[in-house]
Design an enzyme around this catalytic site. Structure first.
Site, PDB file in Angstrom:
ATOM      1  N   ASP A   1       0.793  -1.247   0.097  1.00 39.01           N
ATOM      2  CA  ASP A   1       0.099  -0.137  -0.090  1.00 39.01           C
ATOM      3  C   ASP A   1       0.740   1.321   0.074  1.00 39.01           C
ATOM      4  O   ASP A   1       2.127   1.279   0.078  1.00 39.01           O
ATOM      5  CB  ASP A   1      -0.844  -0.073   1.300  1.00 39.01           C
ATOM      6  CG  ASP A   1      -2.016  -0.793   1.251  1.00 39.01           C
ATOM      7  OD1 ASP A   1      -2.235  -1.212   0.030  1.00 39.01           O
ATOM      8  OD2 ASP A   1      -2.919  -1.196   2.207  1.00 39.01           O
TER       9      ASP A   1
ATOM     10  N   LYS B   1      -3.102   3.844  -3.470  1.00 31.00           N
ATOM     11  CA  LYS B   1      -3.698   5.038  -4.366  1.00 31.00           C
ATOM     12  C   LYS B   1      -2.996   5.366  -5.625  1.00 31.00           C
ATOM     13  O   LYS B   1      -1.560   5.429  -5.405  1.00 31.00           O
ATOM     14  CB  LYS B   1      -3.856   6.269  -3.501  1.00 31.00           C
ATOM     15  CG  LYS B   1      -5.101   6.363  -2.726  1.00 31.00           C
ATOM     16  CD  LYS B   1      -5.396   7.683  -1.955  1.00 31.00           C
ATOM     17  CE  LYS B   1      -6.582   7.402  -1.087  1.00 31.00           C
ATOM     18  NZ  LYS B   1      -6.568   8.333  -0.160  1.00 31.00           N
TER      19      LYS B   1
ATOM     20  N   GLY C   1       0.132   0.072   9.544  1.00 28.84           N
ATOM     21  CA  GLY C   1      -0.424  -0.083  10.840  1.00 28.84           C
ATOM     22  C   GLY C   1      -0.706  -1.719  10.935  1.00 28.84           C
ATOM     23  O   GLY C   1       0.282  -2.592  10.511  1.00 28.84           O
TER      24      GLY C   1
ATOM     25  N   MET D   1      -9.043   8.176   9.606  1.00 27.00           N
ATOM     26  CA  MET D   1      -9.609   8.998   8.410  1.00 27.00           C
ATOM     27  C   MET D   1     -10.371   9.994   8.818  1.00 27.00           C
ATOM     28  O   MET D   1     -11.386  10.079   8.350  1.00 27.00           O
ATOM     29  CB  MET D   1     -10.024   7.702   7.533  1.00 27.00           C
ATOM     30  CG  MET D   1      -9.367   6.483   7.327  1.00 27.00           C
ATOM     31  SD  MET D   1     -10.290   5.233   6.419  1.00 27.00           S
ATOM     32  CE  MET D   1     -10.636   4.445   7.977  1.00 27.00           C
TER      33      MET D   1
END
Ligand code: SAH
Length: 473
Positions: free
Chosen positions: A33, A55, A87, A165
């Site tokens: 990621d 992304k 994480g 978030m």
């Protein structure tokens, strides 16, 4: 083969688990990621296939169906697959969903938990998520909710609320929690880029946080509860002596990393901009019998020396002198305790330290471009001196990225005159950052090419450099 769903921690590479590092080193394929620690993939095998599934640009995330498809495709094959996430994989990381997909496809998997941002970002900001006097529970909540959150129940939760978030949703979080009964003066903290260089923290209250945290960007943790106020008392990161300072290290990569790691321990952000590296020379060492003094002038010289020795007993009977503590350490690592280590770690210091030693035949092993202070002084005393260059230092091109980052640093560190020259030749800028020199020989080259250094270390060692930086704060 087995798919490992692995948490890489919140950003500080030192917070990666032992297990995550071992699996990264072993993996045939790594699906990773965007929010993984810098350098997390450095330990991957050279022939490993690295597949980015995060992304795209600043744009949309690769669709989850596509990631699932890749997991099944690779997981069905013969190769070991690591799915690496920021994480913890099971905390807002879709690790649960991916495990379900793998189970349904009959692909074996293992879960490797990671240090989650919701605990670690507050910890690095000096905020404990629970505390006997202030919070007996903690709830992890997604701020990116679709309307299904029961805000009144959340407001009544007897403990700390940690939102992932939650930057965009901050106005709603503040408003709903107050509407649900949390006091307007309830402490709130936002921690941006927690555990990473540039970590930023804002502490405010539910009533004022939207205004106070206007400058905070994702990724950030939003924490609501009385524990947020403890930051004032517990903040520790900011207290480290080099916090907030960026230091560029120009020495050869092998040695730069140790120095950079020490600087980071002290709170600095480091830039590695090696403009130099060492290359062994194809030379023969003369027989050591017949010499009474062997001088070693650098750690690299010490390491190289032992590639030439067939038998440690060749050193028997020799007086061994090391120019400084780093060289002495390198000799010790090879089982040789140097007899002479001068207090001042420069050639002149060694000359002084040897003043009372009667010597007839001396061998000096060093870099090709070493200075002649030591051989000249010993010859002047009537000794017969042989100098053997075991290695040379050569230019290493600077990447554009390293060049730019070094130019923006607060300090630019030089540990040798040749690294100054190579750094300048590679287009490195000697104006902007404060120039820091390890000692007079390096300072002389700085003076010649740019200006006298802002700081000169004393003692002329890496530890001396670090002490000089701390003294400059
Ligand atoms: N699985 C991850 C969370 C992924 S969701 C974990 O366990 O930490 C992504 C959100 O995590 C971000 O929007 C942000 O709220 C939080 N986050 C991740 N890294 C962060 C960091 N270094 N500092 C602050 N928040 C972070």
């Amino acid at each position: 083969m087995t798919v490992f769903l692995v948490g890489a921690g919140p950003g500080d590479p030192q917070l990666m688990t032992v297990r995550s590092k071992a699996l990264i080193a072993q993996a045939d394929v790594i699906l990773y990621d965007r929010l993984i620690p810098p350098g997390a993939l450095d330990g991957a095998r050279e022939d490993a296939e690295l597949v980015y599934v995060g992304k795209i640009g600043g744009g949309p995330q690769m669709p989850q169906e596509e990631i699932d498809r890749l997991l099944i495709q690779y997981g069905t094959g013969p190769r070991t697959v690591v799915r690496l996430k920021g994480g913890d994989p099971f905390v807002f990381g879709r690790g649960g969903e991916e495990a379900q997909v793998l189970r349904a496809a009959g692909i074996p998997f293992e879960i490797v938990p990671g240090v989650t941002a919701g605990i670690s970002a507050p910890a690095y900001a000096g905020i404990p998520v629970t505390h006997r006097d202030h919070a007996s529970g903690v709830a992890f909540v997604t701020g990116h909710e679709d309307g299904s959150l029961d805000w009144d129940a959340l407001a009544r939760f007897p403990g700390t609320l940690v939102f992932y978030m939650g930057v965009k949703a901050l106005p709603r979080i503040a408003e709903r929690l107050q509407a649900g009964g949390r006091p307007a003066d309830e402490p709130v903290a936002l921690v941006e880029r927690g555990t990473l260089p540039g970590q930023k923290t804002v502490v405010s209250t539910l009533a004022r946080v939207v205004e106070d945290a206007a400058g905070i960007k994702a990724p950030a943790i939003t924490l609501v509860g009385p524990v947020a106020a403890l930051r004032e008392e517990i903040a520790w990161l900011e207290q480290r002596p080099l916090f907030g300072k960026t230091v560029a290290v120009t020495r050869a990569r092998a040695q730069a990393s140790a120095l950079a790691a020490q600087l980071r321990e002290l709170g600095a952000t480091t830039v590695e901009a090696p403009a130099i590296r060492t290359r062994p020379l194809d030379v023969a060492l003369p027989p050591l019998r017949g010499y009474d003094l062997l001088c070693v002038t650098s750690p690299t010289g010490a390491d190289q020396l032992f590639t030439h020795l067939r038998d440690a007993r060749e050193l028997a009977g020799l007086t061994v002198a090391a120019i400084g503590p780093g060289t002495a350490r390198a000799l010790r690592a090879h089982g040789v305790e140097p007899d002479v280590v001068p207090e001042r770690a420069v050639a002149e210091g060694l000359v002084e330290a040897l003043a009372d030693l009667p010597v007839e035949r001396v061998l000096i092993v060093r870099a090709k471009e070493g200075r002649d202070v030591l051989p000249d002084a010993l010859r002047a005393r009537g000794a017969q001196v042989d100098v053997v260059a075991l290695y040379e230092t050569i230019a290493e091109p600077l990447s554009d990225e390293a060049r730019e980052a070094a130019a923006k640093a607060d300090y630019l560190l030089f540990t040798s005159g040749s690294s100054v020259r190579f750094f300048a030749d590679a287009g490195g800028s000697l104006s902007g950052p404060k120039l820091v020199s390890i000692g007079p020989a390096t300072s002389a080259v700085l003076q010649e090419l740019a200006a006298a250094p802002d700081i000169e270390a004393d003692p002329h060692t890496p530890d001396g450099l670090i002490a000089a930086l701390i003294a400059d704060q």
